[in-house]
Design an enzyme around this catalytic site. Structure first.
Site, mmCIF file in Angstrom:
data_model
loop_
_atom_site.group_PDB
_atom_site.id
_atom_site.type_symbol
_atom_site.label_atom_id
_atom_site.label_comp_id
_atom_site.label_asym_id
_atom_site.label_seq_id
_atom_site.Cartn_x
_atom_site.Cartn_y
_atom_site.Cartn_z
ATOM 1 N N GLN A 1 0.852 -1.190 0.000
ATOM 2 C CA GLN A 1 0.000 0.000 0.000
ATOM 3 C C GLN A 1 0.890 1.244 0.000
ATOM 4 O O GLN A 1 0.389 2.356 -0.094
ATOM 5 C CB GLN A 1 -0.883 0.015 1.247
ATOM 6 C CG GLN A 1 -1.841 -1.161 1.318
ATOM 7 C CD GLN A 1 -2.473 -1.269 2.694
ATOM 8 O OE1 GLN A 1 -3.434 -0.578 3.006
ATOM 9 N NE2 GLN A 1 -1.934 -2.123 3.532
ATOM 10 N N ASN A 2 2.190 1.032 0.123
ATOM 11 C CA ASN A 2 3.096 2.170 0.223
ATOM 12 C C ASN A 2 3.397 2.766 -1.151
ATOM 13 O O ASN A 2 3.486 2.053 -2.142
ATOM 14 C CB ASN A 2 4.409 1.744 0.891
ATOM 15 C CG ASN A 2 4.175 1.281 2.315
ATOM 16 O OD1 ASN A 2 3.122 1.552 2.881
ATOM 17 N ND2 ASN A 2 5.143 0.576 2.884
ATOM 18 N N ASP B 1 6.166 4.585 -1.562
ATOM 19 C CA ASP B 1 7.619 4.747 -1.665
ATOM 20 C C ASP B 1 8.206 3.629 -2.532
ATOM 21 O O ASP B 1 7.509 2.700 -2.923
ATOM 22 C CB ASP B 1 8.264 4.776 -0.261
ATOM 23 C CG ASP B 1 8.100 3.456 0.501
ATOM 24 O OD1 ASP B 1 8.470 2.392 -0.047
ATOM 25 O OD2 ASP B 1 7.605 3.485 1.649
ATOM 26 N N HIS C 1 -1.544 1.573 -4.143
ATOM 27 C CA HIS C 1 -1.962 2.966 -3.976
ATOM 28 C C HIS C 1 -1.119 3.951 -4.760
ATOM 29 O O HIS C 1 -1.081 5.130 -4.437
ATOM 30 C CB HIS C 1 -1.972 3.330 -2.477
ATOM 31 C CG HIS C 1 -3.034 2.600 -1.714
ATOM 32 N ND1 HIS C 1 -3.060 2.496 -0.350
ATOM 33 C CD2 HIS C 1 -4.132 1.927 -2.155
ATOM 34 C CE1 HIS C 1 -4.130 1.787 0.025
ATOM 35 N NE2 HIS C 1 -4.775 1.420 -1.052
ATOM 36 N N GLY D 1 3.020 -4.221 9.062
ATOM 37 C CA GLY D 1 2.924 -2.771 9.283
ATOM 38 C C GLY D 1 1.750 -2.096 8.613
ATOM 39 O O GLY D 1 1.905 -1.042 8.012
ATOM 40 N N SER E 1 -2.533 -1.124 9.342
ATOM 41 C CA SER E 1 -3.630 -1.170 10.309
ATOM 42 C C SER E 1 -4.820 -1.957 9.748
ATOM 43 O O SER E 1 -5.812 -2.149 10.455
ATOM 44 C CB SER E 1 -4.059 0.254 10.682
ATOM 45 O OG SER E 1 -4.460 0.949 9.521
#
Ligand code: OAD
Length: 234
Positions: free
Chosen positions: A87-88, A90, A105, A170, A172
C-alpha cells in the site's frame, strides 16, 4: 516450481526508514484533513496544497533508505516465488532489491496526466502547477486517492489466491479494498502478521492459521525470514 509467498505491506514497513505512518500518534493524517490532500475533491478545491503535501513526501523519500526489514524480504526469493503487494507509495522495496512489487496505492516517484491518465512519467523533483504532459494536460501525483479505483487489485488477487504463505506487515488493515485481500488467500495458507500494534479485521479474524508477531518490522521480518528459509513450512 517455487511456491508462492505474498507479502502485504503498509506504512509501518517504512517507519524504521524514517517515513511516517498515517494513523499512529504523530502520523500523517493527524496534521492533515485526509480528504483535502488525498481525494479528487481536495485536488479540485486546492491543487497547490495537494501538490505541496506530496512534494514534501517525495523530498523525504529521496533521503530515506530501505531498512533491515526491506532487505530481509529479498532473501525469501531464494526459496519462494515472492510477490510484494504494497500500500506504500515509496520505492524502498525496489531499492532493497525485491523483484516483484505491486503498488496498490500508486507511486510517489511518478506523475501522471490529469487529462490522459495513460501518460505516466518518472518524477523525482517537486511537482508544480504548470507541469504538463506532452499533450498539455496538468500533471498530478500518481497516487490512488480515496474514492478512486484501485487498478492493481486484480493482479494482487491473482497472486494471493495462489499463496501458501501470506505475510502482512505494518498495516492497520483498515483501508479497503487492500485490507480485504486476505479474503482471497487459500484457507490453508499460513498467515503471519508483523506489527507492534496489530489490528485484526474481519478477514484476518476468520483465519485459523493466523500467527501474530507483535514486533517491529526491522526485527520481526529477519527473524521470520530465517525461520521460513531454514525449517519446516509445507
Ligand atoms: P496506517 O498508518 O493505518 O497503519 C500503520 C501500521 O504500522 C499500524 O498498524 C502500526 O502499528 C504499524 N507500525 C508502526 N511502526 C511499525 C514498525 N516499526 N514495524 C511494523 N509496523 C509498524 O498505515 P496503512 O495501513 O499503510 O492510502 O494505511 C493504509 C492506507 O491508508 C495508506 O496506503 C494510505 C492511507 O490513507 C492512501 O493514501 C491512498
Amino acid at each position: 516450481m517455487k511456491r508462492k509467498v505474498v507479502v502485504l505491506t503498509g506504512a509501518g514497513m517504512s517507519a524504521e526508514s524514517g517515513l511516517s505512518t498515517f494513523r499512529d500518534a504523530g502520523g500523517l493524517w493527524e496534521g492533515h484533513d485526509v480528504m483535502q490532500v488525498a481525494s479528487p475533491e481536495g485536488w479540485a478545491s486546492d491543487m497547490d496544497l495537494v501538490l505541496e503535501f506530496y512534494n514534501q513526501r517525495r523530498r523525504q523519500l529521496l533521503s530515506a533508505r530501505p531498512n533491515e526489514g526491506h532487505l530481509a524480504l529479498t532473501r525469501l526469493e531464494d526459496k519462494f516465488d515472492v510477490a510484494i503487494v504494497t500500500q506504500n507509495v515509496d520505492d524502498l522495496h525496489e531499492r532493497a532489491g525485491s523483484q516483484q512489487v505491486i503498488h496498490l496505492h500508486g507511486e510517489l516517484l511518478k506523475a501522471r496526466s490529469t487529462r490522459y491518465p495513460e501518460l505516466v512519467y518518472a518524477w523525482t523533483k517537486d511537482l508544480l502547477r504548470g507541469d504538463l504532459c506532452e499533450r498539455g494536460g496538468q500533471l498530478r501525483p500518481h497516487i490512488v486517492w480515496f474514492g478512486e479505483a484501485v487498478p492493481m487489485m486484480d493482479q494482487a488477487i491473482e497472486h494471493i489466491s495462489e499463496a501458501v504463505i501470506v505475510i502482512v506487515i505494518g498495516t492497520s488493515m483498515q483501508v479497503y479494498p487492500a485490507a480485504g485481500l486476505i479474503y482471497y488467500a487459500p484457507m490453508d495458507a499460513k498467515i503471519y502478521y508483523i506489527d507492534p500494534r496489530p489490528q485484526i479485521n474481519t478477514e484476518l479474524a476468520l483465519r485459523l492459521q493466523l500467527n501474530v508477531m507483535r514486533i517491529k518490522a526491522g526485527e520481526g521480518i529477519p527473524r521470520l525470514v530465517d525461520d521460513l528459509l531454514q525449517h519446516h513450512i509445507v
